[in-house]
Enzyme design. Structure first.
Site, PDB file in Angstrom:
ATOM      1  N   SER A  91     -13.380  59.911 -10.221  1.00 16.93           N
ATOM      2  CA  SER A  91     -12.025  60.344  -9.879  1.00 16.93           C
ATOM      3  C   SER A  91     -11.481  59.431  -8.807  1.00 16.93           C
ATOM      4  O   SER A  91     -12.130  59.213  -7.775  1.00 16.93           O
ATOM      5  CB  SER A  91     -12.017  61.793  -9.383  1.00 16.93           C
ATOM      6  N   GLY A  92     -10.280  58.900  -9.023  1.00 15.31           N
ATOM      7  CA  GLY A  92      -9.684  58.017  -8.039  1.00 15.31           C
ATOM      8  C   GLY A  92      -9.306  58.731  -6.757  1.00 15.31           C
ATOM      9  O   GLY A  92      -9.641  58.285  -5.655  1.00 15.31           O
ATOM     10  N   SER A  93      -8.594  59.872  -6.867  1.00 14.06           N
ATOM     11  CA  SER A  93      -8.167  60.582  -5.656  1.00 14.06           C
ATOM     12  C   SER A  93      -9.366  61.103  -4.876  1.00 14.06           C
ATOM     13  O   SER A  93      -9.379  61.071  -3.635  1.00 14.06           O
ATOM     14  CB  SER A  93      -7.214  61.725  -6.015  1.00 14.06           C
ATOM     15  N   GLY A 259      -5.771  59.007  -9.854  1.00 10.69           N
ATOM     16  CA  GLY A 259      -6.254  57.640 -10.028  1.00 10.69           C
ATOM     17  C   GLY A 259      -6.743  57.361 -11.429  1.00 10.69           C
ATOM     18  O   GLY A 259      -6.403  56.329 -12.034  1.00 10.69           O
ATOM     19  N   THR A 260      -7.550  58.280 -11.983  1.00  7.46           N
ATOM     20  CA  THR A 260      -8.066  58.040 -13.338  1.00  7.46           C
ATOM     21  C   THR A 260      -6.966  58.177 -14.377  1.00  7.46           C
ATOM     22  O   THR A 260      -7.005  57.502 -15.405  1.00  7.46           O
ATOM     23  CB  THR A 260      -9.227  58.993 -13.648  1.00  7.46           C
TER      24      THR A 260
END
Length: 352
Positions: A91-93, A259-260
Protein backbone atom coordinates in the site's frame (compact mmCIF):
# COMPACT_ATOMS: atom_id res chain seq x y z
CA UNK A 1 -4.67 -14.01 35.91
CA UNK A 2 -3.91 -10.50 34.69
CA UNK A 3 -5.98 -10.07 31.51
CA UNK A 4 -4.96 -6.60 30.37
CA UNK A 5 -2.52 -6.02 27.54
CA UNK A 6 -0.87 -2.87 26.21
CA UNK A 7 -0.28 -1.75 22.62
CA UNK A 8 1.92 1.19 21.63
CA UNK A 9 0.69 3.15 18.61
CA UNK A 10 1.72 6.05 16.41
CA UNK A 11 -1.29 7.41 14.55
CA UNK A 12 -0.57 9.11 11.23
CA UNK A 13 -2.47 10.29 8.18
CA UNK A 14 -1.55 10.58 4.52
CA UNK A 15 -3.94 12.34 2.21
CA UNK A 16 -6.55 12.03 4.94
CA UNK A 17 -6.27 8.25 5.32
CA UNK A 18 -5.36 7.31 8.90
CA UNK A 19 -2.76 4.60 9.50
CA UNK A 20 -2.16 3.29 13.03
CA UNK A 21 1.42 2.10 13.36
CA UNK A 22 1.77 -0.61 16.04
CA UNK A 23 5.30 -0.32 17.40
CA UNK A 24 5.15 -2.59 20.48
CA UNK A 25 2.93 -5.01 22.37
CA UNK A 26 2.73 -7.87 19.85
CA UNK A 27 4.64 -11.12 20.23
CA UNK A 28 7.12 -12.14 17.49
CA UNK A 29 5.13 -13.83 14.74
CA UNK A 30 5.82 -17.19 13.16
CA UNK A 31 7.53 -17.03 9.79
CA UNK A 32 10.77 -15.82 8.29
CA UNK A 33 9.69 -13.33 5.64
CA UNK A 34 7.19 -10.54 6.25
CA UNK A 35 4.83 -12.32 3.84
CA UNK A 36 4.98 -15.49 5.97
CA UNK A 37 4.36 -13.45 9.13
CA UNK A 38 1.42 -11.64 7.52
CA UNK A 39 -0.17 -14.91 6.46
CA UNK A 40 0.32 -16.36 9.93
CA UNK A 41 -1.33 -13.30 11.47
CA UNK A 42 -4.21 -13.50 9.01
CA UNK A 43 -4.70 -17.20 9.74
CA UNK A 44 -4.07 -17.29 13.49
CA UNK A 45 -4.31 -13.75 14.87
CA UNK A 46 -6.83 -11.74 12.88
CA UNK A 47 -8.25 -10.49 16.18
CA UNK A 48 -5.58 -7.77 16.16
CA UNK A 49 -6.88 -6.32 12.90
CA UNK A 50 -10.50 -6.53 14.01
CA UNK A 51 -9.69 -4.95 17.38
CA UNK A 52 -7.93 -1.88 16.01
CA UNK A 53 -10.36 -1.29 13.12
CA UNK A 54 -13.56 -1.67 15.13
CA UNK A 55 -15.35 0.25 17.87
CA UNK A 56 -14.49 1.11 20.55
CA UNK A 57 -10.80 1.05 19.57
CA UNK A 58 -10.93 2.21 15.97
CA UNK A 59 -12.87 2.59 12.75
CA UNK A 60 -13.02 0.51 9.53
CA UNK A 61 -11.89 3.52 7.49
CA UNK A 62 -8.48 3.35 9.19
CA UNK A 63 -5.53 1.12 8.35
CA UNK A 64 -3.15 -0.66 10.73
CA UNK A 65 0.55 -1.28 10.13
CA UNK A 66 2.35 -3.68 12.45
CA UNK A 67 6.13 -3.22 12.65
CA UNK A 68 7.94 -6.58 12.49
CA UNK A 69 11.46 -7.83 11.98
CA UNK A 70 12.45 -7.89 8.29
CA UNK A 71 14.06 -10.89 6.63
CA UNK A 72 15.81 -9.14 3.75
CA UNK A 73 19.33 -7.89 4.58
CA UNK A 74 18.68 -4.51 2.92
CA UNK A 75 15.53 -3.76 4.90
CA UNK A 76 15.63 -1.64 8.06
CA UNK A 77 12.14 -2.69 9.18
CA UNK A 78 9.23 -4.82 8.11
CA UNK A 79 5.54 -3.96 8.22
CA UNK A 80 2.27 -5.87 7.86
CA UNK A 81 -0.67 -3.90 6.44
CA UNK A 82 -4.20 -4.48 7.74
CA UNK A 83 -7.38 -2.87 6.39
CA UNK A 84 -11.13 -3.43 6.40
CA UNK A 85 -10.71 -5.73 3.39
CA UNK A 86 -8.00 -7.83 5.06
CA UNK A 87 -4.26 -7.90 4.42
CA UNK A 88 -3.11 -6.03 1.28
CA UNK A 89 0.40 -7.03 0.34
CA UNK A 90 1.46 -3.49 -0.46
CA UNK A 91 0.00 0.00 0.00
CA UNK A 92 1.41 3.36 -0.98
CA UNK A 93 -0.33 5.46 1.69
CA UNK A 94 0.52 2.92 4.40
CA UNK A 95 4.15 2.89 3.30
CA UNK A 96 4.25 6.70 3.39
CA UNK A 97 2.77 6.66 6.91
CA UNK A 98 4.98 3.83 8.18
CA UNK A 99 8.19 5.40 6.90
CA UNK A 100 7.22 8.75 8.41
CA UNK A 101 6.43 7.18 11.79
CA UNK A 102 9.65 5.17 11.89
CA UNK A 103 11.79 8.21 11.06
CA UNK A 104 9.91 10.65 13.30
CA UNK A 105 10.06 8.32 16.30
CA UNK A 106 13.76 7.55 15.88
CA UNK A 107 13.15 3.85 15.31
CA UNK A 108 15.07 4.56 12.11
CA UNK A 109 17.47 7.46 12.78
CA UNK A 110 16.54 10.50 10.70
CA UNK A 111 19.12 12.22 8.49
CA UNK A 112 18.61 15.83 7.48
CA UNK A 113 18.05 16.28 3.74
CA UNK A 114 17.38 13.37 1.43
CA UNK A 115 17.45 9.94 3.07
CA UNK A 116 17.07 6.46 1.60
CA UNK A 117 15.11 3.86 3.58
CA UNK A 118 14.30 0.27 2.65
CA UNK A 119 11.26 -1.42 4.18
CA UNK A 120 10.04 -4.97 3.71
CA UNK A 121 6.32 -5.27 2.96
CA UNK A 122 4.57 -8.61 2.47
CA UNK A 123 4.97 -8.08 -1.30
CA UNK A 124 8.71 -7.43 -1.04
CA UNK A 125 10.98 -4.42 -0.70
CA UNK A 126 9.68 -0.86 -0.70
CA UNK A 127 12.45 1.57 -1.58
CA UNK A 128 11.73 4.90 0.06
CA UNK A 129 13.25 8.34 -0.38
CA UNK A 130 12.43 10.70 2.47
CA UNK A 131 12.88 14.46 2.28
CA UNK A 132 13.63 15.70 5.79
CA UNK A 133 13.83 19.34 6.85
CA UNK A 134 14.23 20.73 10.35
CA UNK A 135 13.86 17.33 11.97
CA UNK A 136 10.55 16.64 10.23
CA UNK A 137 9.66 14.36 7.33
CA UNK A 138 8.33 16.64 4.60
CA UNK A 139 7.62 14.08 1.89
CA UNK A 140 8.01 10.41 1.05
CA UNK A 141 8.59 8.87 -2.37
CA UNK A 142 8.12 5.12 -2.44
CA UNK A 143 8.75 2.50 -5.10
CA UNK A 144 7.03 -0.74 -4.25
CA UNK A 145 5.21 -3.48 -6.08
CA UNK A 146 5.31 -3.32 -9.93
CA UNK A 147 1.88 -3.00 -11.52
CA UNK A 148 0.51 -4.90 -14.48
CA UNK A 149 -2.74 -5.16 -16.41
CA UNK A 150 -4.06 -8.67 -15.71
CA UNK A 151 -7.32 -8.60 -17.73
CA UNK A 152 -8.83 -5.99 -20.04
CA UNK A 153 -12.33 -5.35 -21.28
CA UNK A 154 -14.17 -7.21 -18.53
CA UNK A 155 -17.81 -6.53 -17.69
CA UNK A 156 -20.40 -7.57 -15.13
CA UNK A 157 -24.09 -6.96 -14.50
CA UNK A 158 -24.46 -4.92 -11.32
CA UNK A 159 -27.91 -4.78 -9.70
CA UNK A 160 -29.48 -1.29 -10.04
CA UNK A 161 -26.58 -0.06 -12.19
CA UNK A 162 -26.64 -2.31 -15.25
CA UNK A 163 -23.65 -3.59 -17.19
CA UNK A 164 -20.34 -2.18 -15.90
CA UNK A 165 -17.10 -2.46 -17.85
CA UNK A 166 -13.73 -2.55 -16.11
CA UNK A 167 -10.08 -3.57 -16.37
CA UNK A 168 -8.30 -5.67 -13.74
CA UNK A 169 -4.86 -4.39 -12.67
CA UNK A 170 -2.44 -5.67 -10.02
CA UNK A 171 -0.47 -3.07 -8.02
CA UNK A 172 -0.05 -4.66 -4.59
CA UNK A 173 -3.61 -5.98 -4.74
CA UNK A 174 -6.11 -6.41 -7.55
CA UNK A 175 -7.94 -3.26 -8.61
CA UNK A 176 -10.97 -2.98 -10.87
CA UNK A 177 -10.48 0.26 -12.79
CA UNK A 178 -13.72 1.95 -13.87
CA UNK A 179 -14.38 5.09 -15.93
CA UNK A 180 -16.55 7.04 -13.47
CA UNK A 181 -18.15 9.42 -15.98
CA UNK A 182 -19.37 6.51 -18.10
CA UNK A 183 -21.75 5.58 -15.27
CA UNK A 184 -22.83 9.11 -14.44
CA UNK A 185 -20.41 9.87 -11.60
CA UNK A 186 -18.24 12.87 -10.91
CA UNK A 187 -15.43 12.46 -8.39
CA UNK A 188 -15.91 15.10 -5.73
CA UNK A 189 -16.89 15.46 -2.09
CA UNK A 190 -20.63 15.46 -2.86
CA UNK A 191 -20.39 12.11 -4.70
CA UNK A 192 -18.72 10.10 -1.92
CA UNK A 193 -21.85 8.34 -0.64
CA UNK A 194 -23.01 7.48 -4.15
CA UNK A 195 -19.57 6.18 -5.14
CA UNK A 196 -19.41 4.04 -2.00
CA UNK A 197 -22.80 2.48 -2.74
CA UNK A 198 -21.79 1.83 -6.35
CA UNK A 199 -18.46 0.35 -5.26
CA UNK A 200 -20.15 -2.01 -2.81
CA UNK A 201 -22.64 -3.27 -5.40
CA UNK A 202 -19.93 -3.59 -8.06
CA UNK A 203 -17.44 -5.57 -5.96
CA UNK A 204 -20.12 -8.00 -4.77
CA UNK A 205 -21.17 -8.63 -8.37
CA UNK A 206 -17.67 -8.73 -9.89
CA UNK A 207 -15.86 -11.01 -7.42
CA UNK A 208 -17.13 -14.43 -8.62
CA UNK A 209 -14.82 -15.80 -11.28
CA UNK A 210 -12.15 -13.10 -11.09
CA UNK A 211 -8.55 -14.22 -10.73
CA UNK A 212 -7.24 -14.46 -7.17
CA UNK A 213 -3.68 -15.58 -7.93
CA UNK A 214 -0.45 -13.63 -8.37
CA UNK A 215 2.34 -15.25 -10.44
CA UNK A 216 4.89 -14.92 -7.64
CA UNK A 217 2.90 -14.33 -4.44
CA UNK A 218 0.33 -17.09 -4.88
CA UNK A 219 -3.25 -16.78 -3.67
CA UNK A 220 -4.10 -13.16 -2.81
CA UNK A 221 -7.84 -13.39 -2.16
CA UNK A 222 -10.94 -11.97 -3.82
CA UNK A 223 -11.14 -8.52 -5.42
CA UNK A 224 -10.78 -5.89 -2.63
CA UNK A 225 -10.67 -2.56 -4.52
CA UNK A 226 -12.49 -0.57 -7.18
CA UNK A 227 -10.73 2.52 -8.50
CA UNK A 228 -12.86 5.17 -10.17
CA UNK A 229 -11.09 7.20 -12.86
CA UNK A 230 -11.95 10.79 -13.76
CA UNK A 231 -10.89 12.67 -16.90
CA UNK A 232 -7.16 13.28 -17.47
CA UNK A 233 -5.91 16.84 -17.97
CA UNK A 234 -2.40 17.83 -19.06
CA UNK A 235 -0.87 20.39 -16.68
CA UNK A 236 2.64 20.63 -18.12
CA UNK A 237 5.23 18.85 -20.22
CA UNK A 238 4.84 15.16 -19.35
CA UNK A 239 2.61 16.04 -16.38
CA UNK A 240 -1.05 15.12 -15.99
CA UNK A 241 -3.72 15.23 -13.31
CA UNK A 242 -6.98 13.37 -12.80
CA UNK A 243 -9.69 13.02 -10.16
CA UNK A 244 -9.59 9.52 -8.68
CA UNK A 245 -11.39 7.59 -5.96
CA UNK A 246 -10.70 4.18 -4.43
CA UNK A 247 -13.41 2.04 -2.87
CA UNK A 248 -12.24 -0.51 -0.27
CA UNK A 249 -14.61 -3.41 0.31
CA UNK A 250 -16.62 -3.44 2.47
CA UNK A 251 -17.97 0.08 2.65
CA UNK A 252 -14.97 2.44 2.69
CA UNK A 253 -14.12 5.22 0.24
CA UNK A 254 -10.54 6.37 0.74
CA UNK A 255 -9.81 9.95 1.73
CA UNK A 256 -6.55 9.84 -0.24
CA UNK A 257 -6.15 9.04 -3.96
CA UNK A 258 -4.28 5.86 -2.79
CA UNK A 259 -0.77 4.99 -3.88
CA UNK A 260 -1.56 1.56 -5.30
CA UNK A 261 -4.64 2.94 -7.04
CA UNK A 262 -2.41 5.55 -8.68
CA UNK A 263 0.14 2.87 -9.66
CA UNK A 264 -2.64 0.77 -11.20
CA UNK A 265 -3.82 3.80 -13.14
CA UNK A 266 -0.30 4.43 -14.46
CA UNK A 267 -0.01 0.80 -15.63
CA UNK A 268 -3.29 1.02 -17.53
CA UNK A 269 -2.40 4.38 -19.08
CA UNK A 270 1.02 3.08 -20.15
CA UNK A 271 -0.61 0.00 -21.67
CA UNK A 272 -2.82 2.34 -23.75
CA UNK A 273 0.06 4.62 -24.77
CA UNK A 274 -1.29 7.54 -22.74
CA UNK A 275 1.79 8.09 -20.56
CA UNK A 276 5.51 7.37 -20.97
CA UNK A 277 8.59 6.74 -18.85
CA UNK A 278 9.54 9.80 -16.81
CA UNK A 279 6.04 11.30 -17.00
CA UNK A 280 3.74 11.75 -14.04
CA UNK A 281 0.08 11.64 -13.06
CA UNK A 282 -1.21 13.63 -10.08
CA UNK A 283 -4.31 11.91 -8.72
CA UNK A 284 -6.86 13.96 -6.77
CA UNK A 285 -9.17 12.32 -4.22
CA UNK A 286 -12.82 13.32 -3.70
CA UNK A 287 -11.63 15.46 -0.77
CA UNK A 288 -8.99 17.25 -2.84
CA UNK A 289 -5.93 15.40 -1.52
CA UNK A 290 -3.16 14.62 -3.99
CA UNK A 291 -0.48 12.01 -4.72
CA UNK A 292 1.99 12.12 -7.61
CA UNK A 293 2.75 8.91 -9.50
CA UNK A 294 5.77 8.80 -11.80
CA UNK A 295 6.39 6.19 -14.50
CA UNK A 296 9.69 4.31 -14.31
CA UNK A 297 10.99 1.46 -16.45
CA UNK A 298 9.15 -1.61 -17.72
CA UNK A 299 9.63 -4.96 -16.02
CA UNK A 300 8.12 -8.45 -16.06
CA UNK A 301 5.96 -10.24 -13.50
CA UNK A 302 5.44 -13.85 -14.54
CA UNK A 303 3.79 -13.79 -17.96
CA UNK A 304 2.78 -10.13 -17.64
CA UNK A 305 4.56 -7.04 -18.86
CA UNK A 306 4.63 -4.74 -15.84
CA UNK A 307 5.58 -1.23 -14.86
CA UNK A 308 7.70 0.22 -12.07
CA UNK A 309 6.55 3.54 -10.67
CA UNK A 310 6.98 5.78 -7.65
CA UNK A 311 4.36 7.48 -5.51
CA UNK A 312 5.10 10.77 -3.76
CA UNK A 313 3.06 12.10 -0.87
CA UNK A 314 3.37 13.20 2.71
CA UNK A 315 2.15 12.07 6.11
CA UNK A 316 1.39 13.91 9.33
CA UNK A 317 1.71 12.62 12.87
CA UNK A 318 -1.58 12.59 14.77
CA UNK A 319 -0.82 10.91 18.10
CA UNK A 320 1.51 8.75 20.15
CA UNK A 321 -0.59 6.54 22.38
CA UNK A 322 -0.60 3.52 24.64
CA UNK A 323 -3.88 1.66 24.68
CA UNK A 324 -5.10 -0.94 27.15
CA UNK A 325 -6.82 -4.07 25.86
CA UNK A 326 -8.96 -5.77 28.47
CA UNK A 327 -9.32 -9.36 27.27
CA UNK A 328 -12.33 -9.82 29.56
CA UNK A 329 -14.23 -6.95 27.94
CA UNK A 330 -17.25 -8.44 26.13
CA UNK A 331 -16.54 -6.06 23.22
CA UNK A 332 -13.12 -7.69 22.71
CA UNK A 333 -12.97 -11.02 20.89
CA UNK A 334 -9.89 -12.59 22.47
CA UNK A 335 -10.26 -15.96 20.75
CA UNK A 336 -7.59 -15.20 18.15
CA UNK A 337 -6.03 -12.21 19.84
CA UNK A 338 -4.68 -13.12 23.28
CA UNK A 339 -1.82 -15.32 22.08
CA UNK A 340 -0.39 -12.61 19.79
CA UNK A 341 -0.28 -9.93 22.49
CA UNK A 342 2.63 -9.60 24.91
CA UNK A 343 1.61 -10.77 28.39
CA UNK A 344 2.44 -8.40 31.22
CA UNK A 345 2.74 -8.79 34.96
CA UNK A 346 0.24 -6.85 37.08
CA UNK A 347 1.41 -3.39 38.12
CA UNK A 348 1.85 -3.28 41.93
CA UNK A 349 -0.41 -0.75 43.72
CA UNK A 350 2.59 1.31 44.90
CA UNK A 351 3.48 2.00 41.27
CA UNK A 352 0.30 4.00 40.65
Amino acid sequence: MHRERTLHLIDTQSGGDVSRIVTAGVEPLQGTTVLEKARYLQREGDGLRRLLLSEPYGDPAMSVDLIVEPSHPEAQAGYIIMEAMGYPLYSGSNTICTATALLSSGMIPMVEGTQSVVLESPAGLARVTARNEGGRVRSITTQGEPAYVADEGLSVDVPRYGRVEFDLVWSGAYYALIDAARYGFTIDRESQIALTAFGDAFVRAARPGLREEHPELGHVGPLPFAHFMGPVRQIGEGRYESPSATYVHPGVLCRSPTGTGTSARLALMARRGQIAEGESLETISPRGNRFVGTVLEDTQVGEFGALHSTITGGAKLLAHSQITVDLDDPLVDASDLEHVLVAQAPVPPEAY
